[in-house]
Design an enzyme around this catalytic site. Structure first.
Site, PDB file in Angstrom:
ATOM      1  CD  GLU A 171      -3.865  -5.944   3.446  1.00 59.78           C
ATOM      2  OE1 GLU A 171      -4.426  -5.358   4.154  1.00 59.78           O
ATOM      3  OE2 GLU A 171      -2.487  -5.564   3.355  1.00 59.78           O
ATOM      4  CD  GLU A 186      -2.941  -0.944   2.494  1.00 56.43           C
ATOM      5  OE1 GLU A 186      -2.523  -0.357   3.278  1.00 56.43           O
ATOM      6  OE2 GLU A 186      -3.973  -1.682   2.268  1.00 56.43           O
TER       7      GLU A 186
HETATM    8  C1  BG6 Z   1      -4.354  -2.560   5.465  1.00 59.56           C
HETATM    9  C2  BG6 Z   1      -2.894  -2.942   5.798  1.00 59.56           C
HETATM   10  O1  BG6 Z   1      -4.310  -1.030   4.983  1.00 59.56           O
HETATM   11  O2  BG6 Z   1      -5.444  -2.655   6.176  1.00 59.56           O
HETATM   12  C3  BG6 Z   1      -2.800  -3.890   7.096  1.00 59.56           C
HETATM   13  O3  BG6 Z   1      -2.246  -3.272   4.822  1.00 59.56           O
HETATM   14  C4  BG6 Z   1      -4.026  -3.433   7.925  1.00 59.56           C
HETATM   15  O4  BG6 Z   1      -1.625  -3.990   7.481  1.00 59.56           O
HETATM   16  C5  BG6 Z   1      -5.423  -3.892   7.051  1.00 59.56           C
HETATM   17  O5  BG6 Z   1      -4.155  -4.343   9.016  1.00 59.56           O
HETATM   18  C6  BG6 Z   1      -6.641  -3.556   8.156  1.00 59.56           C
HETATM   19  O6  BG6 Z   1      -6.517  -2.359   8.953  1.00 59.56           O
HETATM   20  P1  BG6 Z   1      -6.559  -2.339  10.491  1.00 59.56           P
HETATM   21  O7  BG6 Z   1      -6.511  -0.939  10.675  1.00 59.56           O
HETATM   22  O8  BG6 Z   1      -7.883  -2.758  10.698  1.00 59.56           O
HETATM   23  O9  BG6 Z   1      -5.688  -3.321  10.838  1.00 59.56           O
END
Ligand code: BG6
Length: 477
Positions: free
Chosen positions: A372, A179
């Protein structure tokens, strides 16, 4: 078109949110280890103002996390049993080069990743590696100003080159940076950047972005030279942005906002700075310092695939003053009146995933990879040690349905789907364990108290069936 039989169903984690053992076996301190579990963690660090560096009393969740460092063998066994075909993880830079500047890697850190990768291979799980996932040695932050410094490109190249040399025969899919667009929203986390109140912040953020783009191109060039089979991908935090209304002004604001995302994809996939960013730079007094040969290097080394994270969507309007806002990944956005959320968290928008897949595919014409996606929310461990997470299954099911439609009806080329935090981990934006994404529950609370025991959630059995049927059975529990 159907999902291919080689579709990479899997799960994803990062080193800093899972490993713990933050100084074990000579690991160096990383930027992420400085982040407290309180609202300060997302604030920009101004060195001439109060910041979290001096808060010694706070709790730092990355120091122990879920102790994946010592539990990886049994954790991978559980994931293998769930049926994953691909596992995305990251390598902590400061475990391999504790300060980032050493001539030789730290043998204990290397041994850990050797063992982790061999464990995956043992189960026939395709490793998908993120070289840098919100992770830079603190030494480089303190002595060089993080990614603001051009010198960091060379230190990173040494690290990335070491990994590619060592693992080229075991790892095919590489994501040099997680990201990159987060540099614009959470610059300490995304690039170890610190500021003074008088400097042009955007100048530093885009200069750091240039350095990461160059580092990305350098490792692609090197990797392809030593092994043409290796596949490199960009990784974007991709939330679809909608216009709040059909007013042309709101649509223009939306187009401009989406450039914060597309700029990073455009350079990595098309190999040059887009014209629109030049106008933006002029308007904001940004003057990127480029070295001789930078433009050619970028042009020669575009990515093989475009990967992205997708959790939620955003909304934009020409005049956002007084509009209700909600939190999303790393920033806030105008609330979309047509969407709902769970526990006041990020708004849920499965259709946005199909739109995003189409937007990215139309723009780049490259295979995509969803690396993700997931629902971060508290779970309850019942007295009989079960976790009934129907809400998570519902979220995932609705997103997978859109993903499958995008492949079947829109003929999107999609390499795989690795859902986020397949085992519970520490949240980036909140620093809490209770923002859980996993199919596997980890018995730890927000302060690291708990047995650390792992338990299979209902979603574990659901995902097992999804993978086992190659996406045919997303509705069955
Ligand atoms: C993404 C990241 O932006 O979002 C992860 O690559 C992150 O590392 C994920 O955990 C979800 O965000 P959060 O704040 O819920 O952990």
């Amino acid at each position: 078109m159907k999902l291919s039989n080689n579709f990479l169903w899997g799960g994803a984690i990062s080193a800093n949110q899972t490993e713990g053992a933050y100084l074990a076996d000579k690991k160096g301190l990383a930027n992420f280890d400085m982040l407290p579990m309180n609202e300060m963690r997302l604030k920009d660090v101004y060195l001439d103002q109060e910041n979290f560096f001096s808060d010694q009393e706070a709790y730092f969740p990355s120091h122990t996390a879920i102790d994946f460092y010592t539990n990886f063998v049994t954790d991978i066994q559980l994931l293998a049993e769930m049926g994953i075909k691909c596992f995305r993880f990251s390598i902590a830079w400061s475990r391999i080069f504790p300060k980032g500047i050493e001539a030789e890697p730290n043998a204990a850190g290397v041994a850990y990743y050797d063992a982790l990768i061999n464990e995956l291979i043992k189960y026939d799980i395709e490793p998908l590696v993120t070289i840098s996932h919100f992770d830079i040695p603190m030494y480089l932050v303190e002595h060089f100003g993080g990614w603001a410094s051009r010198e960091v490109v060379d230190f990173h190249f040494q690290f990335a080159k070491f990994l590619v040399n060592r693992y080229q025969n075991k790892i095919r899919y590489w994501i040099p940076f997680n990201e990159m667009n987060m540099l614009l929203h959470i610059p300490f986390i995304g690039g170890g950047l610190t500021f003074t109140t008088t400097e042009n912040k955007l100048q530093k953020q885009y200069q750091a972005a240039h350095h990461q783009l160059i580092a990305n191109a350098k490792i692609i060039e090197y990797g392809k030279k030593i092994n043409s089979e290796l596949q490199f991908g960009s990784m974007l935090a991709a939330g679809k942005t909608y216009a709040y209304t059909a007013k042309p002004e709101d649509n223009l604001a939306t187009m401009l906002k989406e450039r914060n995302l597309f700029f990073f994809g455009d350079v990595q996939a098309r190999g040059k700075y887009p014209n629109y960013i030049k106008g933006y730079f002029e308007k904001n007094q940004i003057d990127i310092s480029m070295a001789a040969g930078d433009e050619e290097l970028l042009a020669r080394n575009t990515v093989d695939f475009v990967s992205f994270s997708y959790y939620s969507s955003d909304c934009a309007a020409a005049d956002e003053a007084d509009m209700e806002r909600v939190r999303t990944n790393g920033f806030t956005t105008v609330k979309n009146p047509y969407l709902t959320s769970r526990n006041h968290s990020w708004q849920i928008d499965p259709i946005g995933l199909r739109i995003m897949l189409n937007n990215l595919y139309d723009r780049y014409n490259l295979p995509l990879f969803i690396v993700e996606n997931g629902l971060g929310t508290p779970d309850e461990l019942t007295a009989d040690l079960k976790i009934h997470d129907d809400y998570r299954i519902d979220y995932l099911k609705r997103h997978l349905a859109q993903m499958i439609q995008a492949v079947e009806e829109d003929h999107i080329e999609l390499l795989g789907y690795t859902s986020w935090g397949c085992i519970d981990l520490v949240s980036v934006t909140e620093g809490k364990m209770s923002k859980r994404y996993g199919y596997i529950y980890v018995d730890k609370d927000d302060y690291g108290h708990g047995s650390g025991q792992r338990y299979k959630k209902d979603s574990y059995y659901w995902y097992q069936k999804v993978i086992g049927s190659n996406g045919e059975n997303i509705s069955e529990k």
